[in-house]
Design a protein around this motif. Structure first.
Motif, PDB file in Angstrom:
ATOM      1  N   ALA A 101      12.377  37.064  74.356  1.00 51.92           N
ATOM      2  CA  ALA A 101      12.151  35.572  74.134  1.00 51.92           C
ATOM      3  C   ALA A 101      10.722  35.585  73.026  1.00 51.92           C
ATOM      4  N   GLN A 102      10.115  36.300  73.105  1.00 50.91           N
ATOM      5  CA  GLN A 102       8.903  36.317  72.246  1.00 50.91           C
ATOM      6  C   GLN A 102       9.311  36.355  70.490  1.00 50.91           C
ATOM      7  N   GLU A 103      10.096  37.155  69.904  1.00 52.90           N
ATOM      8  CA  GLU A 103      10.308  36.776  68.663  1.00 52.90           C
ATOM      9  C   GLU A 103      10.918  35.686  69.040  1.00 52.90           C
ATOM     10  N   ALA A 104      12.194  35.310  69.682  1.00 51.37           N
ATOM     11  CA  ALA A 104      13.059  33.667  69.588  1.00 51.37           C
ATOM     12  C   ALA A 104      11.863  33.103  69.170  1.00 51.37           C
ATOM     13  N   VAL A 105      10.552  33.141  69.930  1.00 53.93           N
ATOM     14  CA  VAL A 105       9.878  32.239  69.412  1.00 53.93           C
ATOM     15  C   VAL A 105       9.177  31.866  68.722  1.00 53.93           C
ATOM     16  N   GLN A 106       8.692  33.448  67.611  1.00 58.01           N
ATOM     17  CA  GLN A 106       8.422  33.529  66.481  1.00 58.01           C
ATOM     18  C   GLN A 106       9.212  32.953  65.705  1.00 58.01           C
ATOM     19  N   ASP A 107      10.618  32.860  66.037  1.00 60.38           N
ATOM     20  CA  ASP A 107      11.593  33.160  64.337  1.00 60.38           C
ATOM     21  C   ASP A 107      11.708  31.257  64.565  1.00 60.38           C
ATOM     22  N   ALA A 108      11.512  30.219  66.099  1.00 56.92           N
ATOM     23  CA  ALA A 108      11.340  29.141  65.500  1.00 56.92           C
ATOM     24  C   ALA A 108      10.587  28.619  64.992  1.00 56.92           C
ATOM     25  N   GLY A 109       9.749  29.135  64.777  1.00 57.97           N
ATOM     26  CA  GLY A 109       8.284  28.782  64.360  1.00 57.97           C
ATOM     27  C   GLY A 109       7.256  27.898  64.833  1.00 57.97           C
ATOM     28  N   ASP A 110       6.555  27.469  64.118  1.00 59.85           N
ATOM     29  CA  ASP A 110       5.045  26.998  64.886  1.00 59.85           C
ATOM     30  C   ASP A 110       5.417  25.843  65.594  1.00 59.85           C
ATOM     31  N   GLY A 111       4.602  25.290  66.685  1.00 59.28           N
ATOM     32  CA  GLY A 111       4.788  24.048  67.644  1.00 59.28           C
ATOM     33  C   GLY A 111       5.916  24.282  67.791  1.00 59.28           C
ATOM     34  N   VAL A 112       6.712  24.739  68.271  1.00 60.52           N
ATOM     35  CA  VAL A 112       7.570  24.374  68.275  1.00 60.52           C
ATOM     36  C   VAL A 112       7.062  24.486  70.360  1.00 60.52           C
ATOM     37  N   MET A 113       6.785  25.275  70.736  1.00 63.17           N
ATOM     38  CA  MET A 113       6.194  24.599  71.943  1.00 63.17           C
ATOM     39  C   MET A 113       4.713  23.983  72.877  1.00 63.17           C
ATOM     40  N   ASP A 114       4.597  23.415  71.746  1.00 56.29           N
ATOM     41  CA  ASP A 114       3.242  22.397  71.535  1.00 56.29           C
ATOM     42  C   ASP A 114       3.223  21.122  72.726  1.00 56.29           C
ATOM     43  N   GLY A 115       5.140  20.993  72.295  1.00 56.70           N
ATOM     44  CA  GLY A 115       5.200  19.908  73.787  1.00 56.70           C
ATOM     45  C   GLY A 115       4.539  19.876  74.493  1.00 56.70           C
ATOM     46  N   ASP A 116       4.912  18.740  75.740  1.00 50.96           N
ATOM     47  CA  ASP A 116       4.056  19.043  76.985  1.00 50.96           C
ATOM     48  C   ASP A 116       5.251  19.531  77.163  1.00 50.96           C
ATOM     49  N   ALA A 117       4.104  21.296  78.047  1.00 48.95           N
ATOM     50  CA  ALA A 117       4.674  22.525  79.255  1.00 48.95           C
ATOM     51  C   ALA A 117       5.841  21.850  80.237  1.00 48.95           C
ATOM     52  N   TYR A 118       5.733  21.025  80.833  1.00 45.71           N
ATOM     53  CA  TYR A 118       6.615  20.722  81.763  1.00 45.71           C
ATOM     54  C   TYR A 118       8.017  19.997  81.080  1.00 45.71           C
TER      55      TYR A 118
END
Length: 411
Positions: A77-94
């Motif tokens: 999962a850590q690799e996948a998030v890094q691979d998705a690039g900057d900003g992928v998890m910057d939106g509404d956490a919910y």
């Protein structure tokens, strides 16, 4: 309905501890099956497995809280998030969630057997107390919680336990959440490590594992081959990042593929055997293709379930022929399990990586060890060497014990 795309990939498999090396191994026809090293198997009929090698637990996660399989999926999962690039998890956490097909193991049963053994040996000693750590290690949901915490996801959390279809179901259900507007980003996939003595013993007693290639592990898993005698257990994890398409484009993400269709059925036939006529697999494939707005003739490659058991391979072939008709002979089909072994709950995720790789590189990975054609199985299973071809859309198959079926379409 929102369109859903794949923007990140992560994997820990017998072919490598990241997604690029896993795909490279699949494309090269490299085999990850070797001697079983997780316990002393000298007295067992099965002494081989698809083991993860040289794995280091992910940083920032207390290893005491994670089982072996859970460590794999957190790293993926850590690799996948890094691979998705900057900003992928910057939106509404919910509006960011996690969906994982969890281990189908029963470590609490193994612990009970071990406990009984210790009691017999100690001649009536008090039952050992269980620590909170032991409870955490047994929980299927601890892995999801760590993935969510590290990613900053507070939205939908979906834990799926449908055996060998688990990761495909998890990806499909995550796809639905984004498609229907309930989430913007989902981390989805699966994990498993059924390489304990109890799992190997259990599957051996079922007659599901091959026992004929202990001295030649790389030749053991033989999907669609006339000499196939059973599957090989593997271990690992695979995770993808799914996003709503317009949001991914807006942040400049690299889109690996579009996840366009999902189908799920239940055979209601037998606990372990696949229906000889293909059963619910036919409908699951048909539904996934229709959900994508495609015709069966739009599919060029099928990442097959292809376990290497006599019944499963025959049933899957019958299902493909029933749905695709004469066009079945124009399809390219292959089984990643021939190289990784059967990663059970993570198997559909590995097939997803194979399908995405085929789309991106216009290259179909092979089915290795296919040396003896079965006259009853006469489709193109891409024997032994990868093949370049036009790939417009792919179908991922995952069919499980208990008769659960999950299929995904990518384009």
């Amino acid at each position: 309905m929102n369109r859903v795309v794949v923007t990140g990939l992560g994997a820990v498999t017998p072919l490598g501890n990241d997604a690029p090396s896993t795909w490279a191994g699949l494309a090269a026809g490299r085999n990850g099956v070797g001697p079983l090293t997780s316990f002393d198997a000298r007295s067992f009929d099965v002494r081989i497995a698809g083991h993860v090698r040289d794995f280091a637990a992910p940083e920032g996660v207390p290893g005491r809280h994670l089982s072996r399989a859970a460590s794999f999926v957190v790293a993926a999962a850590q690799e996948a998030v890094q691979d998705a690039g900057d900003g992928v998890m910057d939106g509404d956490a919910y509006r960011c969630g996690v969906a994982l097909g969890g281990t189908v193991g029963r470590p609490e049963l193994q612990e009970a057997v071990d406990m009984a053994y210790r009691l017999v040996r100690s001649r009536g000693a008090d039952i050992p107390r269980q620590s909170p750590r032991d409870v955490l290690l047994r929980s299927q949901n601890v892995a999801l919680s760590w993935v969510a915490r590290l990613a900053g996801a507070a939205g939908p959390m979906i834990s799926v336990s449908t055996a060998c279809a688990g990761s495909a179901h998890a990806v499909g259900e995550a796809y639905r959440r984004i498609q229907e507007g309930d989430a913007d980003v989902m981390l989805a996939g699966g994990f498993d490590a059924l390489t304990t003595w109890m799992d190997v013993l259990g599957f051996s007693l079922l007659g599901a594992l091959t026992t004929e290639h202990n001295n030649e592990p790389e030749a053991a898993c033989r999907p669609f081959d006339a000499t196939r005698t059973g599957f090989v257990l593997g271990e690992g994890a695979a995770v993808v990042v799914l996003e709503e398409r317009e949001a991914a484009l807006a942040r400049g993400a690299e889109i690996k593929a579009e996840l366009a269709g999902y189908g799920s059925t239940l055979n209601a036939y037998r606990i372990t055997d696949s229906p000889p006529d293909g059963g619910g697999a036919i409908t699951a494939m048909r539904d996934a293709i229709a959900d994508a707005g495609l015709d069966p003739r739009d599919i060029d490659y099928i990442a097959a379930h292809g376990t290497g058991t006599p019944g499963n391979d025959a049933s899957e072939t019958a299902a493909i022929k029933a749905l695709f008709g004469a066009y079945a002979h124009e399809l390219s089909i292959s089984s990643p399990k021939s190289m990784t072994g059967h990663l059970t709950s993570a198997a559909g995720g590995v097939n997803l990586i194979a399908a995405i790789g085929a789309l991106r590189e216009q290259l179909v990975p092979p089915t290795v060890n296919l040396r003896h054609p079965d006259p009853e199985l006469d489709l193109d299973y891409t024997p032994n060497e990868a093949r370049a071809r036009r790939v417009r859309a792919t179908l991922v198959n995952a069919f499980a014990f208990g008769g659960t079926n999950a299929c995904l379409v990518l384009r």
